[in-house]
Design a protein around this motif. Structure first.
Motif, PDB file in Angstrom:
ATOM      1  N   ARG A  96      58.735 -24.497  84.174  1.00 13.78           N
ATOM      2  CA  ARG A  96      58.860 -23.183  84.827  1.00 13.78           C
ATOM      3  C   ARG A  96      60.022 -22.386  84.226  1.00 13.78           C
ATOM      4  N   ASP A  97      61.158 -23.074  83.975  1.00 14.24           N
ATOM      5  CA  ASP A  97      62.305 -22.383  83.373  1.00 14.24           C
ATOM      6  C   ASP A  97      61.967 -21.863  81.985  1.00 14.24           C
ATOM      7  N   VAL A  98      61.294 -22.693  81.189  1.00 12.19           N
ATOM      8  CA  VAL A  98      60.899 -22.271  79.841  1.00 12.19           C
ATOM      9  C   VAL A  98      59.940 -21.091  79.928  1.00 12.19           C
ATOM     10  N   ASN A  99      58.987 -21.145  80.867  1.00 16.54           N
ATOM     11  CA  ASN A  99      58.044 -20.032  81.027  1.00 16.54           C
ATOM     12  C   ASN A  99      58.780 -18.753  81.427  1.00 16.54           C
ATOM     13  N   LYS A 100      59.801 -18.849  82.296  1.00 15.18           N
ATOM     14  CA  LYS A 100      60.592 -17.673  82.685  1.00 15.18           C
ATOM     15  C   LYS A 100      61.317 -17.108  81.474  1.00 15.18           C
ATOM     16  N   CYS A 101      61.908 -18.001  80.679  1.00 16.76           N
ATOM     17  CA  CYS A 101      62.615 -17.551  79.481  1.00 16.76           C
ATOM     18  C   CYS A 101      61.666 -16.855  78.513  1.00 16.76           C
ATOM     19  N   ILE A 102      60.475 -17.424  78.359  1.00 15.44           N
ATOM     20  CA  ILE A 102      59.472 -16.815  77.476  1.00 15.44           C
ATOM     21  C   ILE A 102      59.083 -15.447  78.012  1.00 15.44           C
ATOM     22  N   ALA A 103      58.909 -15.357  79.329  1.00 10.99           N
ATOM     23  CA  ALA A 103      58.538 -14.076  79.933  1.00 10.99           C
ATOM     24  C   ALA A 103      59.644 -13.052  79.731  1.00 10.99           C
ATOM     25  N   LEU A 146      61.936 -13.024  77.327  1.00  7.10           N
ATOM     26  CA  LEU A 146      61.969 -12.668  75.908  1.00  7.10           C
ATOM     27  C   LEU A 146      60.798 -11.776  75.533  1.00  7.10           C
ATOM     28  N   SER A 147      59.656 -12.003  76.143  1.00  3.23           N
ATOM     29  CA  SER A 147      58.482 -11.166  75.868  1.00  3.23           C
ATOM     30  C   SER A 147      58.729  -9.751  76.367  1.00  3.23           C
ATOM     31  N   ASP A 148      59.352  -9.594  77.545  1.00  4.95           N
ATOM     32  CA  ASP A 148      59.646  -8.284  78.115  1.00  4.95           C
ATOM     33  C   ASP A 148      60.668  -7.549  77.236  1.00  4.95           C
ATOM     34  N   GLU A 149      61.633  -8.237  76.670  1.00  4.39           N
ATOM     35  CA  GLU A 149      62.663  -7.623  75.835  1.00  4.39           C
ATOM     36  C   GLU A 149      62.089  -7.156  74.507  1.00  4.39           C
ATOM     37  N   ASN A 150      61.099  -7.850  73.997  1.00  4.16           N
ATOM     38  CA  ASN A 150      60.502  -7.507  72.703  1.00  4.16           C
ATOM     39  C   ASN A 150      59.559  -6.320  72.822  1.00  4.16           C
TER      40      ASN A 150
END
Length: 99
Positions: free
Chosen positions: A85-92, A94-98
């Motif tokens: 879940r933490d990794v998925n949040k981080c990915i989300a 990072l995706s929002d920032e890109n």
């Protein structure tokens, strides 16, 4: 009573006493054999019970070890789920920032 008759009477008395003592000893011997057989049977039962108790104990130990392993496995699954879940949040994030 002549000396021979007295000796014969004494011999008969001693012989009867000996026969009675033999019968007493024979009965005592049989009682002891019966007691021995009973004790051997009890010993067999106790040994069988001990074997069963040892098997039960081994099974219980194995079940306890599996329970601990299952508990660790469950805890590990929970930790892994949180990490995912933490990794998925981080990915989300990072995706929002890109975008």
């Amino acid at each position: 009573m002549t000396p021979n008759e007295r000796t014969l009477a004494t011999f008969e008395t001693r012989l009867r006493q000996m026969i009675l003592r033999f019968q007493e000893l024979k009965k005592e011997n049989q009682d002891l054999y019966d007691m021995l057989e009973k004790n051997e049977q009890e010993l067999k039962q106790l040994r069988a019970r001990l074997d069963q108790q040892q098997n039960d104990y081994q099974s219980l130990k194995m079940a306890k070890m599996m329970e601990i392993t299952d508990g660790d496995l469950s805890g590990a699954k929970d930790r892994l789920s949180r990490l995912i879940r933490d990794v998925n949040k981080c990915i989300a994030i990072l995706s929002d920032e890109n975008q």
